[in-house]
Design an enzyme around this catalytic site. Structure first.
Site, short mmCIF file in Angstrom:
data_model
loop_
_atom_site.label_atom_id
_atom_site.label_comp_id
_atom_site.label_asym_id
_atom_site.label_seq_id
_atom_site.Cartn_x
_atom_site.Cartn_y
_atom_site.Cartn_z
N HIS A 70 39.86 0.10 -36.03
CA HIS A 70 40.89 -0.76 -35.43
C HIS A 70 41.48 -1.69 -36.48
O HIS A 70 40.78 -2.18 -37.37
CB HIS A 70 40.35 -1.54 -34.22
N ASP A 187 35.53 -7.25 -40.10
CA ASP A 187 35.66 -6.53 -38.84
C ASP A 187 37.13 -6.60 -38.42
O ASP A 187 37.57 -7.62 -37.90
CB ASP A 187 34.75 -7.19 -37.79
N GLU A 221 41.47 -3.33 -30.19
CA GLU A 221 40.04 -3.24 -29.96
C GLU A 221 39.41 -4.59 -29.63
O GLU A 221 38.52 -4.69 -28.79
CB GLU A 221 39.35 -2.62 -31.18
N GLU A 222 39.87 -5.65 -30.31
CA GLU A 222 39.25 -6.97 -30.12
C GLU A 222 39.46 -7.54 -28.72
O GLU A 222 38.78 -8.48 -28.33
CB GLU A 222 39.77 -7.96 -31.18
N ASP A 242 32.96 0.64 -37.58
CA ASP A 242 33.09 -0.78 -37.22
C ASP A 242 31.95 -1.54 -37.87
O ASP A 242 31.10 -0.95 -38.55
CB ASP A 242 33.08 -0.95 -35.70
N HIS A 322 32.12 -12.12 -36.57
CA HIS A 322 33.12 -12.93 -35.87
C HIS A 322 33.12 -14.38 -36.34
O HIS A 322 33.59 -15.27 -35.63
CB HIS A 322 32.95 -12.84 -34.34
#
Length: 375
Positions: A70, A187, A221-222, A242, A322
């Site tokens: 992504h 990410d 995706e997030e 990922d 994250h």
């Protein structure tokens, strides 16, 4: 074993990290990836909203596989104006406001872009004393100080700010001589760099593939949408790239590749994971197996939407996911090596080219012999 172009991998990562792409604001990075695919002479198509489906042709085209990453990242959006001329914001994707505090940002208005800083409501120790250490953590307790003469709501309107403006947080990438990579948004900018590097290695070495392989680049995706937009019925198996979380109580580390056995949406395909593990062992690729309780990926939405495909997830090890993330170049290289081996492998099951069929050729999983009970 074919040598990976580490410089290309690293340069792609740095380039991708510099392109703001919070979910919903991904047009620029879509153009970048398409330009790179053209440079590599790889045909592709783009959906209405920007997901990309590229194709590496193989010897057969009736039994396709896919590798998916992504392009979107976390970010924020302007929520409302504050009387002090600052911006109230809300997150795009799931991340803690404690990682937003103190970051430099870009706010995109309709016609301009402004720089700014995310600050806690009590930012100055010289003014608030010990209260700066006791204030609550949360998105209601931070604000954006824009670098413009904005002292009230009217000033914000005059400058063109509006609720719904996208906010990109600076990634602050740093790669040291020991191979450590620190940055926000590894990410999944690192996953994208890996996939582009895989494609370049295949093209440069004119590697013949046994079956068509589609390179899928998704853009939501997030926020939980994932790969549904670019999955067609010709794809029978898909490997997602990922981040894999290196943390206490996890098996993942920052130096190996990780096979994710299960996430919050359930187990990945037994047979595809078994195949990937065998490739790691055969090619002597350092790997770990792991499970993630609070995690989902591009494959989850595809399966939930009814796609009848085998899916697996390969992760590069990330510490502080994250947040301000860290990985190591060795993890990226091991992940790329595994993907190169997978893409060159034969189909997991020839039977999978048919959507429906008899039980003939359907695989088995190990089980205990049945127990005979006298009645």
């Amino acid at each position: 074993m074919i040598k990976i172009d580490e410089r290309y991998l690293q340069n792609q990562l740095i380039s991708l990290l510099q392109i703001p792409s919070p979910s919903g604001y991904t047009d620029q990075i879509v153009h970048y990836v398409c330009t790179e695919l053209e440079t590599l002479n790889i045909p592709y198509n783009v959906t209405r909203r920007g997901a990309i489906r590229a194709t590496l042709a193989g010897e057969i085209d009736t039994l396709d596989r896919a590798v998916c990453v992504h392009l979107d990242t976390l970010g924020a959006m302007v929520n409302r104006f504050k009387t002090n001329g600052r911006l109230s914001i809300r997150p795009i994707g799931t991340w803690s406001s404690r990682f937003a505090e103190g970051t430099r940002v870009t706010v995109f208005t309709e016609n301009e872009k402004y720089r700014g800083t995310i600050l806690p409501l009590k930012a100055s120790g010289h003014v608030f004393g010990e209260k700066i250490d006791t204030q609550k953590v949360g998105w209601d307790n931070i604000e954006v100080r824009v670098d413009a003469k904005c002292h009230n709501k009217s000033d914000l309107v005059t400058c063109g700010f509006a609720p719904g403006n996208f906010i990109a947080i600076d990634p602050c990438p740093e790669i040291d001589d020991n191979g450590y990579i620190n940055s926000k948004y590894l990410d999944n900018k690192a996953g994208t760099a890996i996939l582009l590097s895989v494609a370049k290695t295949i093209q440069d070495n004119k590697i013949k593939l046994p079956m068509d392989c589609h390179l899928l680049f998704t853009i939501n995706e997030e926020i939980g949408i994932g790969a549904t937009e670019v999955l067609y019925n010709d794809i029978t198996e898909m490997v997602v790239i990922d981040s894999a979380m290196a943390a206490p109580r996890q098996n993942t580390n920052e130096y190996s590749t990780t096979l994710v056995m299960m996430d919050q949406s359930g187990p990945f395909d037994y047979h595809l994971n078994k195949k990937l593990a065998k490739l790691c062992i055969t090619e002597k690729i350092p790997f770990q197996r792991d499970l993630f309780e609070f995690y989902r990926s591009d494959s989850a939405s595809a399966i939930e939407a009814g796609s009848d495909i085998r899916t697996a997830l390969i992760g590069f090890g990330v510490d502080g996911s994250h947040g301000y993330e860290r990985t190591h170049m060795s993890s990226l290289k091991h992940t790329e090596t595994l993907l190169l081996s997978y893409i060159q492998s034969n189909p997991t099951f020839k039977r999978d080219e048919n959507e429906m069929g008899s039980i003939n050729g359907f695989p088995h999983q190990p089980t205990r012999d049945p127990i005979n009970i006298e009645t």
